[in-house]
Design a protein around this motif. Structure first.
Motif, PDB file in Angstrom:
ATOM      1  N   THR A 172      67.649 107.843  32.217  1.00 31.03           N
ATOM      2  CA  THR A 172      66.271 108.053  31.781  1.00 31.03           C
ATOM      3  C   THR A 172      66.116 107.679  30.309  1.00 31.03           C
ATOM      4  O   THR A 172      65.159 106.985  29.936  1.00 31.03           O
ATOM      5  N   LEU A 173      67.043 108.123  29.479  1.00 31.13           N
ATOM      6  CA  LEU A 173      66.983 107.787  28.053  1.00 31.13           C
ATOM      7  C   LEU A 173      67.152 106.283  27.839  1.00 31.13           C
ATOM      8  O   LEU A 173      66.472 105.695  26.997  1.00 31.13           O
ATOM      9  N   GLY A 174      68.044 105.673  28.581  1.00 31.62           N
ATOM     10  CA  GLY A 174      68.256 104.228  28.438  1.00 31.62           C
ATOM     11  C   GLY A 174      67.034 103.423  28.841  1.00 31.62           C
ATOM     12  O   GLY A 174      66.642 102.474  28.169  1.00 31.62           O
ATOM     13  N   ARG A 175      66.409 103.815  29.940  1.00 26.02           N
ATOM     14  CA  ARG A 175      65.234 103.089  30.437  1.00 26.02           C
ATOM     15  C   ARG A 175      64.029 103.281  29.525  1.00 26.02           C
ATOM     16  O   ARG A 175      63.354 102.328  29.158  1.00 26.02           O
ATOM     17  N   ARG A 201      66.461  91.830  21.235  1.00 28.73           N
ATOM     18  CA  ARG A 201      67.918  91.726  21.428  1.00 28.73           C
ATOM     19  C   ARG A 201      68.646  92.853  20.723  1.00 28.73           C
ATOM     20  O   ARG A 201      69.564  93.453  21.271  1.00 28.73           O
ATOM     21  N   LEU A 202      68.230  93.145  19.495  1.00 29.04           N
ATOM     22  CA  LEU A 202      68.851  94.247  18.756  1.00 29.04           C
ATOM     23  C   LEU A 202      68.545  95.579  19.427  1.00 29.04           C
ATOM     24  O   LEU A 202      69.421  96.436  19.559  1.00 29.04           O
ATOM     25  N   ALA A 203      67.310  95.760  19.894  1.00 29.67           N
ATOM     26  CA  ALA A 203      66.932  97.000  20.586  1.00 29.67           C
ATOM     27  C   ALA A 203      67.765  97.185  21.854  1.00 29.67           C
ATOM     28  O   ALA A 203      68.244  98.296  22.121  1.00 29.67           O
ATOM     29  N   ASP A 204      67.955  96.126  22.625  1.00 26.67           N
ATOM     30  CA  ASP A 204      68.762  96.219  23.847  1.00 26.67           C
ATOM     31  C   ASP A 204      70.219  96.549  23.524  1.00 26.67           C
ATOM     32  O   ASP A 204      70.846  97.361  24.211  1.00 26.67           O
ATOM     33  N   ALA A 205      70.759  95.911  22.495  1.00 27.75           N
ATOM     34  CA  ALA A 205      72.159  96.152  22.129  1.00 27.75           C
ATOM     35  C   ALA A 205      72.361  97.596  21.656  1.00 27.75           C
ATOM     36  O   ALA A 205      73.306  98.275  22.094  1.00 27.75           O
ATOM     37  N   VAL A 206      71.486  98.064  20.788  1.00 28.45           N
ATOM     38  CA  VAL A 206      71.609  99.440  20.297  1.00 28.45           C
ATOM     39  C   VAL A 206      71.394 100.430  21.440  1.00 28.45           C
ATOM     40  O   VAL A 206      72.097 101.440  21.539  1.00 28.45           O
ATOM     41  N   ASN A 207      70.449 100.141  22.312  1.00 32.00           N
ATOM     42  CA  ASN A 207      70.190 101.009  23.455  1.00 32.00           C
ATOM     43  C   ASN A 207      71.438 101.126  24.335  1.00 32.00           C
ATOM     44  O   ASN A 207      71.822 102.220  24.750  1.00 32.00           O
ATOM     45  N   GLN A 208      72.081 100.012  24.606  1.00 32.33           N
ATOM     46  CA  GLN A 208      73.291 100.030  25.427  1.00 32.33           C
ATOM     47  C   GLN A 208      74.407 100.811  24.745  1.00 32.33           C
ATOM     48  O   GLN A 208      75.111 101.602  25.389  1.00 32.33           O
TER      49      GLN A 208
END
Length: 134
Positions: free
Chosen positions: A25-28, A43-50
């Motif tokens: 839930t937090l990741g999505r 791209r940075l948001a996706d990387a930090v999120n992962q």
């Protein structure tokens, strides 16, 4: 029947399931917030999120595994419920604290980014208007 085994067999799937559900839930939903924090750099948001999701899994599943051990003997069904409520309540509190900590840190980063935008020098005007001129 060994009530400690019943306690473990109940605690582990519930605690793991809740951890996985919260992390997903937090990741999505956190991706949108991170895109705003990083000024639209997807791209940075996706990387930090992962990275945040992986860290969340490691910390919380590690805690779930360490917290599974029970020092007191469980002799009846009430003891199973007492142990489960204590252990699951602690895991849920840890998940909430981790979530609030992440939101706090990301909000600080976001604020810092918006303050940096405010302190940029103004754009030079293309023309000057003097009083009476319009």
């Amino acid at each position: 029947m060994d009530f400690a085994v019943v306690s473990y067999a109940t605690y582990l799937p519930i605690a793991t399931g809740v951890t996985v559900w919260v992390a997903r839930t937090l990741g999505r939903n956190g991706r949108i917030f991170l895109a705003d924090v990083f000024a639209g750099d997807d791209r940075l948001a996706d990387a930090v999120n992962q990275l945040l999701v992986v860290g969340f899994y490691l910390i919380n599943l590690g805690f779930v595994a360490l917290w599974m051990r029970n020092d007191q003997s469980i002799t009846d069904l009430q003891g199973v419920f007492d142990a489960l409520s204590y252990k699951l309540g602690t895991v849920l509190l840890l998940l909430g604290v981790m979530h609030l900590g992440n939101v706090y840190v990301l909000n600080r980063i976001r604020r810092r980014g918006s303050l940096d935008k405010q302190h940029r020098p103004p754009v030079a005007p293309q023309a000057f208007l003097y009083p009476g001129q319009a």
